[in-house]
Enzyme design. Sequence first.
Site, short mmCIF file in Angstrom:
data_model
loop_
_atom_site.label_atom_id
_atom_site.label_comp_id
_atom_site.label_asym_id
_atom_site.label_seq_id
_atom_site.Cartn_x
_atom_site.Cartn_y
_atom_site.Cartn_z
CB CYS A 212 45.85 62.47 28.70
SG CYS A 212 44.84 60.96 28.14
CG HIS B 265 48.10 58.54 26.49
ND1 HIS B 265 47.98 59.15 27.67
CD2 HIS B 265 49.46 59.15 26.21
CE1 HIS B 265 48.91 60.13 28.03
NE2 HIS B 265 50.08 59.81 27.14
#
Length: 781
Positions: free
Chosen positions: A332, A737
């Site tokens: 990510c 994330h």
Amino acid sequence: MAEAVLENVNVPAVVSKDECIYCFESPYNEPLALNASPKHSLNICLNCFQATCNRHVPLHIRVTEYACDTIHSNYLTIAKVEKPKQENVEENNNNKKIKLQVIETSEDDTHNTIWSLQRFNGENVPRTVLSKSTDSDISSTALEKIEKILKAKSQDFEDKKNSWVLEISTCPHTENFQIPSKPENTVNLNQCSSCDLTQNLWLCLHCGNIGCGREQIGIDGHSHALDHYRSNNNHPLAIKLGSLSSSTYDLYCYACDDETRFPDNVNLGSALQIYGINIQEKIADEKTLVQLQVEQNENWQFRMVDSSGKEFEKLSASKNYGCGLINLGNSCYLNSVIQSLVNGGVPNWSLDFLGSKFPLDVVYPDNNLKCQWIKLLNAMKCEPELYPNGIKPTTFKKCIGQNHQEFSSNRQQDAMEFLTFLLDLLDKKFFSSSSSGIPNPNDLVRFMMEDRLQCNICGKVKYSYEPTEAIQIPLEENDEPQDMLERIKAYFEGQTIEFKCANCKEKVTANKKPGFKSLPQTLILNPIRIRLQNWIPVKTSNELSLPGLIDRDDMLDVSSYLSQGFDPQTENLLPDEDENRSSFTPNQCSISQLIEMGFTQNASVRALFNTGNQDAESAMNWLFQHMDDPDLNDPFVPPPNVPKKDKREVDEVSLTSMLSMGLNPNLCRKALILNNGDVNRSVEWVFNNMDDDGTFPEPEVPNEEQQQKKDLGYSTAKPYALTAVICHKGNSVHSGHYVVFIRKLVADKWKWVLYNDEKLVAADSIEDMKKNGYIYFYTRC
């Protein structure tokens, strides 16, 4: 005919058969209606075993005609058709499943494979079908060869196997482990010896003590296993009982403070038998450390609903928004940075000079950086509508990270570090000094930073300048909301430091104050969200207020920080006696990483200087070797300059070491030069560049203009509008994330578009950008 085509085909163990080498077409299809033909298929070249879609087979044939001895015209065409799903309670469960490992099972359970053996006769010429899966008269020899291709491991499978698997190595304590004597008393394996916990139990392999582990993600723990080690520091190894199985286990070394493993299972099995445990009969019944880490990362979710609970508006892939990038496990950070550059976070950033056509002299585009950018940009900018569910940047990630230890791994990375790495890589590959007139899009974020040093005793000043790509803004060490404008102001007010004044001839204090010598088109701000708590680096989530989050017309004004430079009417320069000192500016991303690891600022600067300012890992290794140096944490002053060696000279001992491995001398010499003499990296470079000829281009003689530093940025100030924010949730920049918000026109209104891997939504909430903003992009109006 099929037998003749397949007779001399040697099938490799791993075959690239998951997506086209020129686009992101795959062979996978949803269940088909009766007598319907599959929409998606791939053609596996029987010469080089690369896969191309029907659209790009002619291109591959042209490439091989141009660059190979033979034209690659024979292909095994495959299509995977999903079998109708049977009702299954688990499949209907809406809870997100965490895929911890890729289990080596056949796709035959989920998909039917349709294949045909084909010869392509040229563009606009009907192909010849030599055989197909429905034929009954194909020979067993040909069928066996086709089955071997179909059953070969796919490249995607090989990559997925490591997506969530931690890279655990042995340690000195497992390598030198001695099997202990059998304890006099029977060990109670069912309960912590210091409390009543019956789960999260760890067995000391040295004495059999049972202690509970640390509290983790909803699992109780009082750290009694750690307490046991602190009382018995010659007992570093503990194994988690609930993780034991014949193939896996969680082993922790408290001395190394890291997970570890045994070189083989012989010693482990023997040690466990001492305590009445047969590892071959054990079945893991608790989550492993890998599972817990993955679960924690997956729990760092960004809001996909507004304040009233209504889902954000989903956006379809289009030329306006691009398409999503599917998370490859821990990618990510890459997805967010690429979307920022390609989709308007840095307006006008473009690699259009690469074009959309693939070069004919590259047979294997997976390993070619130019081809990977063309493939990615064609999908994201030219034809995003073809990929409504996003694309997997698998080969792109492998290609750009292949010579970097961290970015070639499957571990989570720091998005800021990756951004600077990516810009540097593009500079080296596409915009070197030999490039002729190609504008460098990376210069949109670059500017000249000024450092003004004024002695507090004599008042004389010194100015120095450095090209810069981002400003890292320190935050106050608290958990309270903070005003970014105040933090920027505090940064430009400077700090008081100690230094040896060339005029006063003694160690004094001075005011060191930064300022803008020029201003970039897009200004990147990176608030430092790391601080030490009890000597442990912790990422903070302070709420930051800053211009442009709510109102697009709310601008950032940095005009007051634009320096006018040296003023001969009011200032006197320090003498040039300190010019025998080398000018050294440490990499700020590396400094932040080292501070996050617990090293001091002074030690970090010293380490980067002594490792050529390469990266945090090299500096960290240097620090571990110099922990006992008495001046390690003293203020660092660069040593006097010495005559520079010819950059093409290499250490003969290092060269001899590489030559003893049987490596090519020219490649060894070039590798040592490119990797600053690091033998390990040089050996890795040689194996990754076996097709290199080992030569350097003749050095250009720079003219006066080239000798001067390139003019970067603008000399005048204008307001800046917020165009993008990369956000991060997690306890560390190396876990959690990343997503990115980019301001775009949605139905003729300016809105924040959230790029959360493959998901694209119009987001109205700014809470995540306040609390989790990690990289802010401001663009000059």
